[in-house]
Design an enzyme around this catalytic site. Structure first.
Site, mmCIF file in Angstrom:
data_model
loop_
_atom_site.group_PDB
_atom_site.id
_atom_site.type_symbol
_atom_site.label_atom_id
_atom_site.label_comp_id
_atom_site.label_asym_id
_atom_site.label_seq_id
_atom_site.Cartn_x
_atom_site.Cartn_y
_atom_site.Cartn_z
ATOM 1 N N THR A 27 0.825 -1.205 0.000
ATOM 2 C CA THR A 27 0.000 0.000 0.000
ATOM 3 C C THR A 27 0.861 1.259 0.000
ATOM 4 O O THR A 27 0.534 2.244 -0.665
ATOM 5 C CB THR A 27 -0.925 -0.007 1.225
ATOM 6 O OG1 THR A 27 -1.694 -1.205 1.227
ATOM 7 C CG2 THR A 27 -1.846 1.197 1.229
ATOM 8 N N ILE A 75 -4.461 -5.872 9.360
ATOM 9 C CA ILE A 75 -3.521 -4.938 8.743
ATOM 10 C C ILE A 75 -4.263 -4.365 7.551
ATOM 11 O O ILE A 75 -4.497 -5.060 6.561
ATOM 12 C CB ILE A 75 -2.204 -5.626 8.349
ATOM 13 C CG1 ILE A 75 -1.509 -6.146 9.611
ATOM 14 C CG2 ILE A 75 -1.297 -4.655 7.594
ATOM 15 C CD1 ILE A 75 -0.215 -6.897 9.356
ATOM 16 N N TYR A 132 4.028 -12.357 5.959
ATOM 17 C CA TYR A 132 2.919 -11.903 5.123
ATOM 18 C C TYR A 132 2.668 -12.930 4.021
ATOM 19 O O TYR A 132 3.540 -13.176 3.194
ATOM 20 C CB TYR A 132 3.286 -10.530 4.536
ATOM 21 C CG TYR A 132 2.240 -9.876 3.656
ATOM 22 C CD1 TYR A 132 0.904 -10.262 3.680
ATOM 23 C CD2 TYR A 132 2.592 -8.830 2.806
ATOM 24 C CE1 TYR A 132 -0.039 -9.646 2.883
ATOM 25 C CE2 TYR A 132 1.651 -8.193 2.008
ATOM 26 C CZ TYR A 132 0.343 -8.612 2.050
ATOM 27 O OH TYR A 132 -0.584 -7.996 1.258
ATOM 28 N N LYS A 181 0.310 -12.134 8.755
ATOM 29 C CA LYS A 181 -0.741 -11.426 8.026
ATOM 30 C C LYS A 181 -1.223 -12.384 6.946
ATOM 31 O O LYS A 181 -0.498 -12.681 5.989
ATOM 32 C CB LYS A 181 -0.210 -10.126 7.404
ATOM 33 C CG LYS A 181 -1.264 -9.393 6.564
ATOM 34 C CD LYS A 181 -0.694 -8.179 5.857
ATOM 35 C CE LYS A 181 -1.763 -7.509 4.984
ATOM 36 N NZ LYS A 181 -1.223 -6.358 4.221
#
Length: 376
Positions: A119, A272, A205, A233
């Site tokens: 992001t 998240i 992740y 995540k």
């Protein structure tokens, strides 16, 4: 590495390693002074040889880390925002706008931020930019919010080096993805993660839609034995999340549209989030207060809109329309089309402008309002 340097220094201080004519260390050299005053060495000088370290990238010592944070501190975070990185018209970081975004996150209750994640467009940054932004975030906000640096890479060597630098400038934890494109074996995944886990608290992740490879439970279960593994995540859905939670592994949902049920039904610690860049207060309420099906339903159109195109295209467009960042995109990202920009205005009106970041009226920007930067 420190022991190797110490050994090398000891060698340099030995009598065999002293150059002729040394004034400081000369008295340690065995010599014979002739009547004429000439000094003759009794041993032949040899060039010192540096000791070789078995592993150049040794775990960092606590005194080398700016902010030592416990793994449990990271595991307790419920709302972590994958913070956006805004730009100036020439493509450089707009730190004034970035700091404003950070202050709005802190004010509205976010407990942590991911710096330079997908992001935040870490994939479009040089490592110098990346580490600088982590350091800037720590120096300005590190006492009030947990700073988690995305220092992962598909190159283990780069991941090690970036993680060392990230912890050295003070990040509280690291985010690591599995090697993408140049995929590896299951044992390769374990070895890759073990190479970075020794340095400090780490979130793994798993997002196969981006990496092209799932991190299976067998790999997570193996590396979960490492005391620095804070959690995962996870973007593979709530059934996967439940399986980990049942084994005592801390999980954050990586899917905003599933995070309510992940938290309150399947046992995830939190999320998240991308959406919390826009409505941090509502996302905090969703993750912290209680199960709230009504609020989750109200947020769903915004969440679906944000991911109509690959993230962070929707978020970048939305923040520009809210007037909290300049409408500048680093390519290859481009703004959503006009029809989607009009739809966003309707979503803001339905949720209430007061729930979104910033204090300007939401606008419908024209195509010509956006600046696309190819060299940055």
């Amino acid at each position: 590495m420190a022991s190797s340097l110490l050994l090398m220094n000891q060698m340099l201080l030995s009598p065999d390693a002293i150059a002729p004519g040394s004034l400081v260390l000369g008295r340690r050299l065995k010599s014979i002074r002739h009547a004429g005053g000439a000094c003759v060495r009794t041993r032949r000088w040899r060039s010192p040889v540096a000791a070789l370290a078995q592993n150049f990238h040794l775990p960092m010592r606590s005194l080398e880390v700016k902010n030592r944070t416990s793994v449990d501190d990271i595991r307790s975070l419920r709302l972590i925002t994958a913070i956006k990185t805004p730009y100036l018209p020439d493509g450089r970081f707009d730190l004034e706008a970035y700091d404003s975004l950070m202050r709005m996150q802190i004010f509205n209750g976010a407990e942590g931020v991911i710096v330079g994640g997908t992001t935040g467009e870490g994939q479009l940054m040089s490592w110098d930019e990346h580490i600088m932004l982590i350091a800037h975030t720590v120096n300005c906000f590190g006492t009030t919010i947990k700073v988690i640096g995305n220092t992962g890479s598909n190159s283990t060597g780069e991941a090690i080096h970036a993680t060392e630098q990230g912890f050295a400038v003070g990040m509280h934890a690291a985010l690591h993805i599995n090697p993408y494109y140049g995929k590896t074996s299951m044992q390769g995944l374990v070895s890759h993660f073990e190479a970075v886990l020794s340095m400090g608290p780490t979130i793994i992740y798993n997002v196969p839609s981006r990496t092209g490879q799932d991190i299976p439970p067998s790999v997570i279960q193996t590396i979960a034995q490492n005391p620095n593994m804070a959690g995962v995540k996870e973007c593979m859905g709530n059934e996967r999340i439940k399986g980990y939670v049942d084994q005592g592994i801390v999980i954050w949902s990586g899917n905003d549209d599933e995070c309510h049920d992940s938290r309150w039904v399947f046992g995830a610690t939190g999320v998240i989030s991308v959406t919390s860049n826009l409505v941090p207060g509502l996302m905090k309420e969703l993750m912290v207060q209680r199960q709230n099906l009504s609020l989750n339903s109200k947020l769903m159109p915004l969440m679906k809109w944000l991911f109509k195109e690959p993230n962070p295209i929707g978020l970048n467009t939305a923040l520009a329309q809210l007037g909290v960042i300049r409408p500048v995109f680093r390519l290859p990202y481009v703004p959503l089309p006009l029809s989607s920009r009009l739809e966003f205005v309707q979503i803001v009106e339905a949720l209430g402008r007061e729930n979104f970041v910033g204090d300007k009226d939401v606008q419908v920007l024209d195509d010509d309002d956006f600046i696309l930067v190819g060299r940055y």
